[in-house]
Design an enzyme around this catalytic site. Structure first.
Site, PDB file in Angstrom:
ATOM      1  N   GLU A  54     -12.051  -8.287  -8.256  1.00 34.52           N
ATOM      2  CA  GLU A  54     -10.783  -8.623  -7.616  1.00 34.52           C
ATOM      3  C   GLU A  54     -10.712 -10.107  -7.281  1.00 34.52           C
ATOM      4  OE1 GLU A  54     -12.367  -5.811  -4.996  1.00 34.52           O
ATOM      5  OE2 GLU A  54     -10.421  -4.874  -4.636  1.00 34.52           O
TER       6      GLU A  54
ATOM      7  N   CYS B 220      -8.484  -0.350 -12.892  1.00 29.98           N
ATOM      8  CA  CYS B 220      -7.968   0.689 -12.006  1.00 29.98           C
ATOM      9  C   CYS B 220      -6.761   0.235 -11.200  1.00 29.98           C
ATOM     10  CB  CYS B 220      -9.063   1.208 -11.069  1.00 29.98           C
ATOM     11  SG  CYS B 220      -9.691  -0.042  -9.950  1.00 29.98           S
TER      12      CYS B 220
ATOM     13  N   HIS C  23       0.829  -1.210   0.000  1.00 31.40           N
ATOM     14  CA  HIS C  23       0.000   0.000   0.000  1.00 31.40           C
ATOM     15  C   HIS C  23       0.859   1.254   0.000  1.00 31.40           C
ATOM     16  CE1 HIS C  23      -3.955  -1.779   0.397  1.00 31.40           C
ATOM     17  NE2 HIS C  23      -3.346  -2.744   1.057  1.00 31.40           N
TER      18      HIS C  23
ATOM     19  N   ASP D 241      -5.342  -6.572  -6.554  1.00 31.41           N
ATOM     20  CA  ASP D 241      -5.905  -7.644  -5.745  1.00 31.41           C
ATOM     21  C   ASP D 241      -6.232  -8.865  -6.592  1.00 31.41           C
ATOM     22  OD1 ASP D 241      -5.730  -6.827  -3.126  1.00 31.41           O
ATOM     23  OD2 ASP D 241      -7.526  -5.566  -3.269  1.00 31.41           O
TER      24      ASP D 241
END
Lengths: 215, 822
Positions: free
Chosen positions: B689, B756, B460, B713
């Site tokens: 995902e 995305c 992240h 993901d």
């Protein structure tokens, strides 16, 4: 009336005890409900019914065999503490009476003493713990005090002593068995195991022709 | 054959269940366990009771064992068991049988484990008898303050063994933590004595007490326990150097070791000097967010913490302390996760063990019980332990008092609510790792670049760094701790190069790279407001992924055609309660207004790795496969309902659509739709995902209005490689042909499809995605000009051919080579 109990009389004692427990089954269960797990009456009844069947299937040859069968059957059929305790009691009786037939008062006293010792060894109970031992403890002494009396009279005295012992458990606080978990709340109830012992001795007295059947 | 066990219970189901429970503890070992429970009811069933004859048979069935432990439940079970022994056909068997007064369930579990470990009957019986020790210790009152070693059991440990400490710095924090962990896993009483110094005995279950042994390299330590199993386990651990990294071992030649002992193979390696820079490492630094920067080394600094002496009630203060300990634990665990598989992770293991240490906690709790405020009690308890460690003879252990301080500070900060550490001045930030909260709290005006000891290019922190166009290098290891504050560092977030105190030549090279980068960016920016159209005339929407209102302004300046993903977590993280509907509606409207284009808001996407204090979430071993995204939202419908209502309000004045993360089944979308305010009409989409959702996407037609593929993901789930785990970072490449096939399946569903994830900004990913039919990309705002420029060079037919070929390849690396050669 002879001075000794025959195999038939001893068998009648066992049958009488079974009938008495059956009759008092609810009372015993209620006593147990107050301070235990409410199964003493039904457990003993079931065990003694099984005893009756076992004795029918394979009639014992002598008093020793009779009590050994009773003891072994109770061990397997009575789930609570009564199973091993009454089982031990009768098995010790059986051992003590090996080769004894008929059974006079002295021999019976010796056998009951052995049975009582067995119960003490198995249950580690002492007088005043509010257990079946409180009813058993005075029995042998009463039998021996009765001395030369007939088995009927001697056993009547023993039954009275057992009954008194059972009733004396009412004010006691339980120190053994599941009732001991209740602590002070066990006070005020008669011990079901001791009550069964009283029934046992009353049945003996009746079988020996020495007194009224159980109350 | 080992010791066998007979379980005597009034209840057959109880006994069977207890045996099953104990069986779960067995790892490989086998123990004979016989059940003698219940009473034959004469018709094949069981009644409650015990039967001496059945017990006899059960014991006799175990006659071949070295011994038989009989565990019994209540009352008559004891008598029936004793009676059973009277009945045994072979009276000599009786000598090998022990009837145990241990509690049935705990005793059985412990005895089974001990028996499986080959313990003797006496040992198994002793273990069983002690089975409630762990529970008793857990529930016991906190230990006395001036922690003398906790009183040992009256009966002394039966078995002992010795080991020589191999670890270069002795049984310091990290090996000690590993030792304590092992001892606790064993559930055994283990005492340790330092035979070289005579220190101890100390309990092996307390890290602080173990450290007090002062066991340095070469010291001989005696292990005492009740079972050989426990001793053996500790000795085996010592033999492995307490699992300390091989590279931290010095060549083993120190004299205190008894002569003639063999030298351990594999123990040799470069010495680990915390002061030395750039010690050889298995994993080299890697670029995680492109950009070239030269600047002074900075670290996050905390403001000095004020310890407040004002105490509330003892209950209140105890509650505060527990809450702060839990908070600190969550933070350390998150850092530990991020650093997993690196040498630095050990530091945080030690911190966790310290945080859990009964001695430290016990002292603090005792001080709270004595009426002190939680911060004061904690600070004093930490100071005591610190002083105790600092007074030790061993210099390395003395230094580890710093670990105590670090943990102390972390808990104190949680207690006092002090601000997280911040950059003191502009420069390049060096840190072990950054949590998402840390990253979002950074003052970007000061951060020129970031170098992390741990982390991965797909963490992240890396995603956020790219979103903010902050150059980032991860996996830099010890260098991060070694570089002095203020010294110049040059880094290239594209190549992963890091130079501390660089030479003039290196500096010149880096300045030149930085200038070229600026030039490239300017050219792309000039053309960015125009739509991106391929050479064959296909228009590709290039949107931006946003995480704040400021991002929206940046995205607008970068020429983003829309916001393909607005991460609403920024509104929720780092606060004590959820934002209300008004606050959310205002913020969403502000994002839409700042961008002045279509905006796709994503509902809250958190899980066990990003816990929120006001959202109860179960602790999970594997939060990425747990209750996260829509799964969490649907368990907190009020939170989701409020968020949807706020989104609907924002949609009144702007082009707003909503998408839902981590969707697996159409029913989840229906459940979300049911929480929309009555009469609201809103385009509602889902993120793809979950691989299963990608494959069954036609089932979602009619349930969703559009889909957006979150390639990060989707990739981690499809290739089973966790994003934050540097050990599997290479597998987690979204250009894996299997992942590309999943994208193809999604596009084939006919639902409007965007992408995305990181792949949308990847120069190799863009042609492949266009080739698979994707016509909408959403990328970090600074990447918009670059991606648009790239799209303008591509031909969709050629891309389709490329994609078809790529899907037939074996792995991502060959796909990348294919695209580079095209």
């Amino acid at each position: 009336m002879t001075d000794a109990l025959s195999l038939e009389q001893l068998r009648a004692w066992v049958d009488g005890f079974a009938a008495s427990v059956k009759e008092h089954r609810e009372e015993l269960t209620e006593l147990d409900a107050a301070i235990g797990d409410a199964d003493h009456g039904s457990n003993m009844d079931r065990g003694l019914r099984a005893v009756g069947e076992a004795l029918e299937t394979k009639p014992p040859a002598d008093p020793a065999a009779l009590f050994t069968t009773v003891g072994m059957t109770l061990v397997s059929k009575v789930g609570g503490a009564s199973g091993p305790l009454f089982g031990t009691f009768f098995m010790r009786l059986g051992q003590a009476l090996k080769g004894v037939d008929p059974v006079d008062v002295a021999a019976l006293a010796t056998a009951l003493e052995a049975g009582t010792e067995g119960v003490v060894a198995r249950g580690k109970a002492e007088a005043g713990d509010k257990t079946m031992y409180d009813a058993l403890a005075p029995v042998v002494a009463a039998l021996r005090e009765a001395g030369g009396s007939s088995p009927g009279e001697a056993l009547a005295a023993a039954a009275a002593a057992a009954r008194a012992g059972a009733e004396a458990t009412v004010p006691l606080q339980a120190r053994k068995g599941r009732a001991s978990y209740l602590g002070e709340r066990s006070i005020g109830h008669q011990d079901p195991g001791a009550t069964s012992v009283a029934l046992l001795l009353e049945a003996a007295a009746a079988a020996a022709g020495g007194g009224a059947p159980a109350t | 054959m080992s010791v066998a066990i007979v379980v005597v219970s009034h209840s057959e189901p109880l006994a069977r269940a207890a045996v099953a429970l104990a069986g779960e503890m067995l790892q490989g070992g086998e123990v004979r366990v016989e059940v003698a429970a219940g009473l034959d009811d004469g018709s094949g069933g069981f009644e409650v009771g015990t039967d001496a004859m059945r017990i006899k048979e059960a014991v006799e069935a175990c006659a071949a064992a070295d011994g038989v432990l009989v565990l019994v439940d209540l009352g008559s079970a004891v008598m029936s068991a004793e009676m059973a022994l009277d009945f045994l056909d072979d009276p000599t068997l009786r000598d090998r049988v022990t009837i145990s007064p241990a509690p049935l369930v705990e005793g059985l579990v412990v005895a089974t484990v001990a028996a499986a470990g080959g313990a003797t009957l006496a040992e198994v019986a002793a273990e069983a008898l002690d089975a409630t020790a762990a529970k008793a210790a857990h529930l016991a009152d906190p230990p006395e303050m001036h922690a003398d070693p906790p009183a040992m059991q009256a009966d002394p440990p039966a078995v002992s063994g010795r080991f020589t400490v191999r670890n270069p710095h002795g049984l310091h924090a990290r090996p000690a933590a590993r030792l304590v962990q092992e001892v606790r896993c064993l559930g055994a009483d283990v005492e340790l004595v330092n035979l070289t110094t005579g220190a101890g005995p100390e309990p092996g279950s307390s890290m602080i007490r173990v450290a007090v042994l002062g066991a340095a390299q070469g010291h001989e330590v005696e292990v005492r326990a009740r079972t050989q199993e426990a001793v053996d386990a500790v000795l085996a651990l010592a033999e492995r150097g307490f699992d300390e990294s091989i590279e931290s071992f010095e060549p083993f030649e120190t004299p205190p070791r008894p002569s003639g002992a063999p030298q351990e193979p594999g123990a040799a390696g470069a010495p680990r000097e915390p002061e030395a820079s750039g010690a050889p490492r298995a994993d080299a630094p890697r670029g995680a967010s492109p950009g070239v920067v030269v600047g002074p080394v900075r670290r996050l600094v905390s403001a000095p913490l004020e310890v407040d002496d004002a105490a509330g009630s003892v209950e209140d203060e105890a509650g505060r302390l527990d809450a702060a300990l839990a908070d600190a634990r969550g933070e350390i665990e998150a850092t530990h996760r991020a650093l997993r598989h690196t040498a630095e992770a050990e530091i945080f293991e030690a911190h966790l063990a310290l945080l859990d240490d009964d001695t430290l906690r016990g002292r603090a709790r005792a001080l709270v019980a004595a009426g002190r405020s939680a911060p004061r009690a904690w600070a004093d308890a930490v100071a005591e332990v610190h002083d105790e460690w600092a007074a030790l003879d061993d210099p390395y252990l003395r230094e580890r008092a710093a670990d105590v301080d670090a943990v102390g500070q972390q808990v104190l900060r949680a207690l006092t609510g002090a601000a997280p550490p911040a950059m003191p001045a502009p420069g390049v930030l060096l840190a072990d790792d950054l949590t998402p909260a840390d990253t979002s709290a950074l003052d970007l005006a000061l951060v020129q670049g970031v170098v992390l000891a741990g982390g991965s290019a797909t963490s992240h922190a890396a995603i956020l760094a790219r979103a903010r166009d902050v150059p980032l290098v991860v996996g830099a290891g010890d260098l991060v701790r070694a570089a002095p504050d203020g010294v110049t560092v040059a880094l290239d977030g594209g190549t992963g190069e890091v130079h501390v105190d660089p030479s003039d030549a290196v500096l010149e090279d880096f300045e030149r790279r930085a200038a070229a980068e600026r030039e490239q960016r300017r050219t792309a920016l000039d053309a960015t407001q125009a739509p991106a159209v391929t050479t064959d005339g296909a228009t590709v929407v290039v949107g931006a992924n946003l995480g704040s209102v400021a991002d929206a302004e940046l995205a607008r300046a970068s020429g983003a055609d829309k916001a393909g993903l607005v991460r609403t977590e920024f509104l929720f993280l780092g606060r004590d309660d959820a934002p209300d509907e008004d606050e959310q509606a205002a913020t969403y409207a502000a994002v839409a207004a700042a961008l002045d284009r279509r905006v796709t808001l994503r509902t809250l996407d958190v899980g066990g790795d990003k816990p929120l204090p006001y959202v109860a979430a179960p602790a999970e071993d594997n939060p990425f496969l747990g209750v996260r995204g829509v799964r969490l939202s649907l368990r907190h419908p009020d939170l989701l309902r409020t968020q949807l209502a706020a989104m609907v309000r924002a949609a009144a004045g702007a082009e707003v659509e909503v998408m839902v993360p981590m969707v697996t089944d159409p029913a989840e979308m229906d459940a979300v739709r049911a929480l929309l305010p009555e009469g609201a009409s809103l385009r509602l989409g889902m993120m793809v995902e979950v691989p299963s959702a990608a494959l069954k996407l036609p089932a979602f037609v009619g349930h969703v209005d559009f889909v957006s593929i979150g390639t990060n993901d989707l990739t981690q789930y499809a290739v089973a490689a966790e994003r934050g785990n540097p050990g599997v970072a290479e597998l987690g490449d979204p250009l894996d042909p299997g992942v590309l096939q999943l994208v193809e399946r999604v596009v084939a569903s006919g639902l409007p499809t965007g992408v995305c994830g990181e792949a949308a900004a990847d120069p190799a990913g863009v042609p492949l995605l266009l080739g698979l039919g994707v016509r909408e990309l959403s990328v970090a705002p600074p990447a918009v000009p670059r991606v648009k420029a790239l799209v303008r060079t591509l031909d969709t037919a050629a891309c389709a051919e490329l994609a078809r070929e790529a899907m037939r390849l074996p792995d991502a690396a060959t796909v990348r080579r294919l695209v580079e050669g095209a």
